[in-house]
Design an enzyme around this catalytic site. Structure first.
Site, PDB file in Angstrom:
ATOM      1  N   HIS A  93       0.751  -1.409   0.195  1.00 41.82           N
ATOM      2  CA  HIS A  93       0.252   0.249  -0.693  1.00 41.82           C
ATOM      3  C   HIS A  93       0.901   1.052  -0.230  1.00 41.82           C
ATOM      4  CE1 HIS A  93      -2.325   2.999   1.563  1.00 41.82           C
ATOM      5  NE2 HIS A  93      -3.336   2.651   1.288  1.00 41.82           N
ATOM      6  N   GLU A  96       2.043   2.121  -3.602  1.00 42.39           N
ATOM      7  CA  GLU A  96       1.191   2.501  -4.265  1.00 42.39           C
ATOM      8  C   GLU A  96       0.533   4.132  -3.951  1.00 42.39           C
ATOM      9  OE1 GLU A  96      -3.824   3.524  -3.607  1.00 42.39           O
ATOM     10  OE2 GLU A  96      -3.153   1.336  -2.914  1.00 42.39           O
ATOM     11  N   HIS A  97       1.132   4.820  -3.457  1.00 44.39           N
ATOM     12  CA  HIS A  97       0.839   5.662  -2.599  1.00 44.39           C
ATOM     13  C   HIS A  97       2.295   6.328  -3.298  1.00 44.39           C
ATOM     14  CE1 HIS A  97      -1.913   7.248   0.191  1.00 44.39           C
ATOM     15  NE2 HIS A  97      -2.007   5.541   0.361  1.00 44.39           N
ATOM     16  N   GLU A 166       4.368  11.033   3.724  1.00 45.10           N
ATOM     17  CA  GLU A 166       3.606  10.457   2.944  1.00 45.10           C
ATOM     18  C   GLU A 166       3.291   9.462   4.063  1.00 45.10           C
ATOM     19  OE1 GLU A 166       0.814   9.424  -0.109  1.00 45.10           O
ATOM     20  OE2 GLU A 166       2.473  11.118   0.135  1.00 45.10           O
ATOM     21  N   GLU A 173      -5.281   8.171   6.403  1.00 49.71           N
ATOM     22  CA  GLU A 173      -6.473   7.836   5.638  1.00 49.71           C
ATOM     23  C   GLU A 173      -6.659   6.537   6.525  1.00 49.71           C
ATOM     24  OE1 GLU A 173      -5.901   4.282   2.373  1.00 49.71           O
ATOM     25  OE2 GLU A 173      -4.747   6.083   2.020  1.00 49.71           O
TER      26      GLU A 173
END
Length: 482
Positions: A93, A96-97, A166, A173
């Site tokens: 994940h 992905e960012h 991030e 999130e």
């Protein structure tokens, strides 16, 4: 879920009470003289899926829609949170960012401006078994889209400063995801059902991993999992298959065929554990409950009957216009006695296992009655599903399957997922024939295999003081016959 169907391996499985093997939907279809001539023309004349395999092992698949001026192209990767360890859980994940934070060729701003100037849409998502990067563009920009996908996947900078920024984004999130009760409960369900295995880990990873994952953790994950045989380049809409193969060879031709270590990555086997996790809030007057049994893998002979069983049990929401007139008997009883705000059946498939069960949102003072009717209807499928229920569910399942293929993005997603899960793509006609071959006896046998006297996993959050304990639910997973 209609296309989440499994290919039968062609073997026969005997039942516990007999040495005679049962033919389920897919096998019955292949052994039946039934003709496909009764299918509608739009099913028989559905566009074909072209599939090619490059020398590196990379697969390229596409479905061309004549006259379409737009296209969706993407890369489907056989890697997700299931392939992580407790030390690097969250890496897929995090990658992905980071893919959108700049490459060796483009800064983050240049990437965003280029996509905006194309009128395109670039996105990605991570699941427990797959990671996906895709772009929606005009037909004339397919070449640029494939080049951009290769750039963000293979040449991402993974800048340390961007990683630090991030981390806070991913933590925010996580906070937002945990506010969504359904997401939270299903994460708890996986954690207890597959405790100690890869499927039990969350996609985002724990907070300590998000704060500590390093650039080396991400590069190691890429080198271990981003290999050509584990990737599929999928396209749908205004796509020429020959051109897509050339673009794949040009931009993804340098992908390694094996991991850097030289060893094939072994999948962590899933082990289902009957258990429950309960997070009780006495101040909350609503309960969120997920009850699941071990389901079927993509390639199980029980996959198609479970899809039909899911449709038969159905779903209900008190805010919908159907009220008490839903087709499902379970939902009728829930509606008539006002036992839940909403209830739905889910059927999730993985490579070697699955989860089949019920998700409900209900008042805290109705849980005892709700579980009585839910378990009664689940066990009823073992003994007395009706022909009428089965035939109605077949029609609904076919409609769901076709509606799920509306749009280039849905078609591209379906192609990529099917090639990763069982190596080819089934046509609508084949799926229809498999659905039609399922009988009432198949439903009984499948329910007997999955539900009857079987351990379950349960996750519940909220006002759950009236929720029956594990042993009560376990005792009601079968009928007592004297």
């Amino acid at each position: 879920m209609a296309l989440r169907a499994a290919i039968n391996k062609g073997f026969q499985r005997g039942t516990a009470s007999s040495s005679t093997a049962r033919l389920f939907g897919a096998q019955a279809a292949s052994s039946s003289p039934a003709s496909t001539a009764s299918f509608p023309d739009y099913v028989l004349r559905a566009p074909t899926t072209d599939i090619s395999t490059l020398p590196s092992g990379l697969r390229v698949a596409s479905e061309t829609i004549v006259g379409s001026e737009t296209a969706t192209v993407g890369v489907w990767i056989d890697a997700g949170s299931r392939y992580e360890t407790s030390q690097n859980n969250g890496a897929a994940h995090f990658l992905e960012h980071m893919a959108f934070k700049g490459t060796q060729k483009r800064t983050q701003q240049q990437l965003e401006v280029e996509i905006e100037n194309m009128g395109g849409h670039l996105n990605a998502y991570t699941s427990r078994e797959q990671t996906v990067y895709f772009a929606k563009v005009f037909q004339k920009d397919v070449g640029r889209a494939v080049e951009i996908l290769s750039d963000i996947l293979l040449k991402s900078r993974l800048d340390e400063g961007a990683m630090e920024r991030e981390r806070d984004v991913i933590l925010r999130e996580m906070t937002e995801v945990n506010k969504q009760q359904e997401e939270l409960v299903l994460d708890h369900l996986h954690a207890t059902a597959f405790q100690g295995t890869g499927l039990g880990r969350t996609i985002l990873g724990p907070e300590e991993n998000i704060r500590s994952l390093s650039r080396k953790d991400l590069t190691d994950y890429i080198q271990a999992h981003y290999t050509a045989p584990r990737m599929v380049i999928s396209g749908a809409g205004g796509v020429d298959h020959g051109q897509l193969c050339q673009l794949a060879e040009e931009h993804f031709g340098g992908l390694p065929s094996v991991a850097k270590s030289g060893m094939e990555v072994a999948m962590d086997p899933a082990v289902f554990t009957g258990s429950d996790v309960r997070v009780k809030f006495d101040s909350d007057d609503t309960a969120h409950i997920a009850l699941a049994f071990e389901g079927a893998s993509w390639t199980s002979e029980y996959a198609f009957p479970l899809m039909l069983l899911q449709t038969m049990l159905g779903s209900y929401d008190r805010a919908s216009g159907f009220g008490k007139n839903v087709a499902s008997k379970m939902c009728q009883e829930v509606a008539e006695h006002e036992l839940a705000h909403s209830i739905s059946t889910f059927n999730t498939c993985y490579k070697d296992t699955g989860l089949f069960g019920i998700y409900a949102v209900a008042p805290d003072n109705k849980l005892d009655d709700l579980m009585w009717y839910v378990m009664g209807n689940l066990v009823r499928m073992v003994h007395s599903p009706s022909v009428e229920e089965v035939e109605r569910a077949k029609v609904n399942l076919k409609a769901t399957m076709l509606m799920g293929l509306d749009g280039n993005a849905n078609v591209a997603e379906d192609i990529g997922r099917q090639l990763l899960t069982y190596g080819r793509r089934m046509t609508p006609a084949e799926i229809f024939s498999r659905i039609d071959a399922i009988t009432v006896d198949d439903i009984k046998a499948t329910a007997g295999k999955v539900i009857n006297d079987k351990d379950h996993a349960l996750a519940a959050v909220g006002g759950i003081h009236e929720l029956p304990d594990y042993n009560w639910i376990r005792r009601h997973s079968y009928y007592l016959r004297y």
